[in-house]
Write an enzyme that holds these catalytic residues in place. Sequence first.
Site, short mmCIF file in Angstrom:
data_model
loop_
_atom_site.label_atom_id
_atom_site.label_comp_id
_atom_site.label_asym_id
_atom_site.label_seq_id
_atom_site.Cartn_x
_atom_site.Cartn_y
_atom_site.Cartn_z
N GLU A 130 57.10 -1.35 94.25
CA GLU A 130 58.39 -0.87 94.77
C GLU A 130 58.27 -0.75 96.28
OE1 GLU A 130 60.64 3.38 95.27
OE2 GLU A 130 59.70 3.00 93.32
N GLU A 135 64.91 5.15 103.33
CA GLU A 135 64.89 6.24 102.36
C GLU A 135 64.73 7.57 103.08
OE1 GLU A 135 63.00 7.14 97.99
OE2 GLU A 135 61.66 6.34 99.53
#
Length: 457
Positions: A130, A135
Amino acid sequence: MRTTGLLLLGALAELGSATYILEDDYQPNTWFDQFRFFSAKDPTHAYVNYLDQAEARSQNLIGVRNNAVYLGVDHKNVATGEGRSSVRLETKKVYNHGLIVADINHMPGGECGTWPAFWTTSSAWPMEGELDIIEGVNQQKQNDYALHTAQGCSIPERGDFTGSVVTPNCDVKALGQAENQGCLVEDTKGSRGYGPDFNNATGGVFATEWTDQAISIWFFPREDIPKDVNSEHPDPSKWGKPSAFFGGGECPIGKHVRNQRIIFNTAFCGGWADGMWPGDPICSKKAPTCMEYVRENPSAFEDAYWSINYMKVYQQGTAPTKPSQAPAPPSSTPALPTMKSTSTVSSMVSATQPAPTASNPTGAPMQPSSSSSNNGPQPTGGNGNPGDSCPPPTQPACRTYVTTKTYTLVSTMMPSGPQTTGGIVPVPSAALEDIKDTAQRLRRRDMERHSRRGHHN
């Protein structure tokens, strides 16, 4: 043999160079056709209700506004059930390697309870990895880049990148790190790369280069975007140091990152934001828990939306390049040894001459036949037919001599110029006449030698 003109013995090959070529173009008018909507329960235990495409459109959470993709959240209603309504979009296409370029005007972030992300992942998590490109949670000021993998991947704490490594081990179960933290790199360009300051500066471009050896991520504020980022063939080698770098000898990227979908979503609370809530001096004063604040304050999330100009995915390939223009060639062949090429030409040379007589003691040919082997020998025998090199039979019988000769032509290859078409250099007519004259002289010489030595058929 020499010629005074330029000879073309072959076409110039078109040159190509390895570069990035556009594979998928995600534009606002086709955006929602290229993504699928995730509407299952959030796997990170976030307080969010992901809507399918039809429901999201009916609630005006998606659309095209000001020529950009709009991905919003419910900012009008008190949340119920699983949480505040939002969207999570995943590309229908799965990728292995590539250059991902996203031009973003506005992102969620900077508000208590939010957890926005622009990221990639695989259905086989964490074995196939991932990657988090954007973020953050709550009132975070700076962007965090992260890679999450299975065991066996670590990144160097210093290197040719501008970010600051927070944790070096990408293993989601690494000892000494928070669970699922992975290898985390904090952007050091200040707050321009995330949240309110990013939005106030009208955003910028995030570019991610993913190869078997490494993953590099660049962030360019709007005024610093390289000119070639949105071109047909962007070149990351010209962009300077990336913000984050994942790779090196301790992390074989080709083994740990595979079969990725690209994702945009906005979640609320969940594992990360919930965990940060008690220690946040601002958010913790607004409500006892993250969930309570998100549920009761819809208007706080009016600004929690994505506005995306485009996203493009490139793959490495070979792009053709046009031959450069050159000045017109000189009238005579220059001495250019580095450009010299040779070609061996074999042909059957046929000629007919009368038998030697007192008036013609050498038996020299009266007229040569064609110099091209494609035309074949010309008719002989002294009938006066077309192409007959002997006169009518008022002279002694003709004799036909056939010689096989191999010639080597030396020519100078010149690049195409303004006087050419499609990269083909035309052969000057004077050069062709030169070849014919030289061929005739060679045949006469051969016939004389044959005649003197008594060779005939």
